[in-house]
Design an enzyme around this catalytic site. Structure first.
Site, PDB file in Angstrom:
ATOM      1  N   LYS A  42       4.267 -25.001  78.583  1.00  0.00           N
ATOM      2  CA  LYS A  42       3.503 -24.284  77.628  1.00  0.00           C
ATOM      3  C   LYS A  42       1.876 -24.552  77.646  1.00  0.00           C
ATOM      4  O   LYS A  42       1.627 -25.682  78.107  1.00  0.00           O
ATOM      5  CB  LYS A  42       3.942 -24.377  76.119  1.00  0.00           C
ATOM      6  CG  LYS A  42       3.782 -25.928  75.630  1.00  0.00           C
ATOM      7  CD  LYS A  42       4.528 -26.288  74.360  1.00  0.00           C
ATOM      8  CE  LYS A  42       4.451 -27.619  74.029  1.00  0.00           C
ATOM      9  NZ  LYS A  42       5.274 -27.784  72.675  1.00  0.00           N
ATOM     10  N   ARG A 140       9.294 -26.935  60.222  1.00  0.00           N
ATOM     11  CA  ARG A 140       8.499 -25.780  60.589  1.00  0.00           C
ATOM     12  C   ARG A 140       9.430 -24.631  61.050  1.00  0.00           C
ATOM     13  O   ARG A 140       9.898 -23.815  60.131  1.00  0.00           O
ATOM     14  CB  ARG A 140       7.933 -26.337  62.064  1.00  0.00           C
ATOM     15  CG  ARG A 140       6.582 -26.791  61.933  1.00  0.00           C
ATOM     16  CD  ARG A 140       5.769 -27.216  63.076  1.00  0.00           C
ATOM     17  NE  ARG A 140       6.679 -27.383  64.564  1.00  0.00           N
ATOM     18  CZ  ARG A 140       6.192 -27.865  65.394  1.00  0.00           C
ATOM     19  NH1 ARG A 140       5.051 -28.207  65.764  1.00  0.00           N
ATOM     20  NH2 ARG A 140       6.942 -27.794  66.474  1.00  0.00           N
ATOM     21  N   TYR A 269     -29.990 -29.843  72.751  1.00  0.00           N
ATOM     22  CA  TYR A 269     -30.265 -28.993  71.507  1.00  0.00           C
ATOM     23  C   TYR A 269     -30.409 -30.090  70.464  1.00  0.00           C
ATOM     24  O   TYR A 269     -29.823 -31.113  70.470  1.00  0.00           O
ATOM     25  CB  TYR A 269     -28.926 -28.196  71.295  1.00  0.00           C
ATOM     26  CG  TYR A 269     -28.737 -27.061  72.211  1.00  0.00           C
ATOM     27  CD1 TYR A 269     -29.834 -25.953  72.220  1.00  0.00           C
ATOM     28  CD2 TYR A 269     -27.983 -26.892  73.038  1.00  0.00           C
ATOM     29  CE1 TYR A 269     -29.684 -24.803  72.729  1.00  0.00           C
ATOM     30  CE2 TYR A 269     -27.562 -25.668  73.823  1.00  0.00           C
ATOM     31  CZ  TYR A 269     -28.676 -24.738  73.881  1.00  0.00           C
ATOM     32  OH  TYR A 269     -28.443 -23.534  74.554  1.00  0.00           O
ATOM     33  N   MET A 317     -22.809 -26.042  76.079  1.00  0.00           N
ATOM     34  CA  MET A 317     -21.619 -25.345  76.416  1.00  0.00           C
ATOM     35  C   MET A 317     -21.403 -25.461  78.009  1.00  0.00           C
ATOM     36  O   MET A 317     -20.334 -25.504  78.485  1.00  0.00           O
ATOM     37  CB  MET A 317     -21.899 -23.773  76.445  1.00  0.00           C
ATOM     38  CG  MET A 317     -20.822 -22.984  76.440  1.00  0.00           C
ATOM     39  SD  MET A 317     -20.940 -20.955  76.383  1.00  0.00           S
ATOM     40  CE  MET A 317     -21.159 -21.147  74.531  1.00  0.00           C
TER      41      MET A 317
HETATM   42  C1  PLP Z   1       5.808 -28.993  73.048  1.00  0.00           C
HETATM   43  C2  PLP Z   1       7.218 -29.385  72.958  1.00  0.00           C
HETATM   44  C3  PLP Z   1       8.054 -30.291  73.480  1.00  0.00           C
HETATM   45  C4  PLP Z   1       7.337 -31.251  74.524  1.00  0.00           C
HETATM   46  O1  PLP Z   1       6.752 -32.367  73.663  1.00  0.00           O
HETATM   47  P1  PLP Z   1       6.004 -33.564  74.531  1.00  0.00           P
HETATM   48  O2  PLP Z   1       5.681 -34.514  73.223  1.00  0.00           O
HETATM   49  O3  PLP Z   1       4.870 -33.161  75.301  1.00  0.00           O
HETATM   50  O4  PLP Z   1       7.242 -34.088  75.366  1.00  0.00           O
HETATM   51  C5  PLP Z   1       9.197 -30.355  73.435  1.00  0.00           C
HETATM   52  N1  PLP Z   1       9.942 -29.457  72.507  1.00  0.00           N
HETATM   53  C6  PLP Z   1       9.275 -28.601  71.854  1.00  0.00           C
HETATM   54  C7  PLP Z   1      10.201 -27.688  71.012  1.00  0.00           C
HETATM   55  C8  PLP Z   1       7.981 -28.531  71.894  1.00  0.00           C
HETATM   56  O5  PLP Z   1       7.331 -27.560  71.115  1.00  0.00           O
END
Ligand code: PLP
Length: 390
Positions: A42, A140, A269, A317
């Site tokens: 992700k 969550r 800056y 930036m």
């Molecule tokens: C991001 C995520 C992971 C991975 O977590 P890490 O700590 O990076 O290994 C695993 N399960 C879910 C549901 C996540 O959102």
């Protein structure tokens, strides 16, 4: 060795695919081959680049991929990746068609979403594999434990859905105190027992993120979801990883301009740095527009000529400035390392995270699209991903 491909780049992130593959293999050796690896890619693979990382992870033994959003899954499908792709985050009914068309496997917790998915999948003549998300203490996303059986009862009659997986997520598995993790594990095991007793059989049970994959063998079940450890970073500062991980990412730039500012000059800056004596200043084309946190202004260090030098003035930036008075031989175009090793010196993602008041996860995930990603395998550059080819 990188000269030819990186020559036209002023600044870039270098991603060592050998390190990613090493980490995936080391984690798999640790969990044992009977535990499937779900590579979590992700957020553009935590800034490393989703497609090359997904390919490397699958080549090294991961059998599945996971992302947070539907678009991220589609990006992987369009790149030709045909491994199962789990959508960890929340999907809405309006996304059902895209999910079905791209054969993604969403987490489900709502009957209406499951119905929409089944309808779309049926219209396409296929069966969609979904994973039920259980909230055992993260507070969550997910069904509460006592909602799971009623939910399964309602969705198991849907014609084009197969409940392939059930999973939960730990809130504090990166802590030295694993008592809450074991509490969550207990709650998840109770759910699994209730499901079995009710006659359901769900083949893939998974709970562990990197921290639990490394530290909590009882949480391995059928698969583990590996994010941060695959990138070679520790899940937290508090626990030393049980295996040796190799950080995959380093950040590189070069000295664009070198000059000596007279005493009394200010840099950048807000004039936050005043030179009290003549100061040799290196200008480095890297800034918060690349994902280098502005809070590192007057705090961070970079490596030049194998030595640590301090940043002076604000991070802007597109540029930062370093005081290179301590270096004897320094020239325009010299290599600069912002994260990684040079000679015997090293700047870690954790060092930057501490200064920036964040975690190593955010240091790499903050890297923006403008920054080219250069991929290396076996000592050679195998791919460069950049905004535009010259
Ligand atoms: C991001 C995520 C992971 C991975 O977590 P890490 O700590 O990076 O290994 C695993 N399960 C879910 C549901 C996540 O959102």
């Amino acid at each position: 060795m990188l000269a030819n491909l990186t020559q036209p780049l002023t600044s870039y992130a270098l991603v060592d695919l050998d390190a990613v593959e090493h980490n995936v293999r080391a984690i798999h050796a640790h969990t044992g081959p009977e535990v499937a690896l779900i590579a979590v890619v992700k957020a553009n693979a935590y800034g490393h680049g989703a497609i090359p990382i997904a390919r490397a992870a699958l080549a090294a033994g991961a059998s599945r991929l996971a992302v947070a959003r539907v678009d991220e899954g589609i990006q992987l499908r369009r790149a030709g990746l045909d491994a199962p792709i789990l959508i960890l985050g929340y999907a809405i009914p309006a996304e059902a068609d895209a999910i079905a068309r791209h054969d993604l496997s969403p987490a489900v917790t709502r009957v209406e979403v499951a119905q929409a998915l089944s309808e779309r999948a049926q219209a396409l003549g296929r069966t969609l594999r979904v994973h039920v998300k259980v909230d055992t203490g993260m507070g969550r996303f997910g069904l509460l434990p006592d909602e799971v059986l009623p939910f399964l009862a309602r969705i198991s009659a849907l014609p084009a859905l197969q409940v392939e997986g059930i999973f939960t997520h730990f809130a504090a598995s990166d802590s030295p105190d694993q008592s809450f993790t074991h509490q969550q594990l207990g709650a998840f095991e109770q759910v699994l027992a209730a499901i079995r007793a009710a006659g359901y059989s769900i083949p893939i049970r998974h709970a562990a993120n990197s921290a639990a994959a490394l530290d909590v063998p009882a949480a391995h079940f059928d698969a583990v979801r590996i994010g941060i450890a695959m990138y070679g970073l520790a899940p937290s500062d508090e626990v030393e990883p049980a295996i040796s991980l190799r950080p995959a990412l380093s950040l590189h730039s070069r000295i664009a301009r070198l000059r000596t500012l007279p005493a009394g000059s200010s840099v950048g800056y807000g004039r936050s740095h005043i030179c009290h004596s003549p100061t040799r200043v290196a200008l480095i084309p890297f800034g918060y527009g690349d994902g280098y946190h502005r809070i590192l202004s007057n705090q961070g260090h970079v490596l030049i000529g194998g030595q640590r030098v301090p940043l002076i003035g604000r991070v802007s930036m597109d540029q930062i400035t370093a005081d290179v008075a301590a270096l004897d031989a320094v020239q325009e175009d010299d290599d600069v390392v912002l994260l990684g090793t040079q000679g015997s010196q090293r700047i870690s993602a954790e060092e930057i995270a501490r200064l920036a008041g964040t975690v190593n996860y955010e240091v790499t995930t903050s890297l923006l699209a403008r920054l080219p990603r250069v991929y290396r395998r076996g000592g050679a550059v195998v791919e460069v991903a950049r905004l535009a080819e010259p």
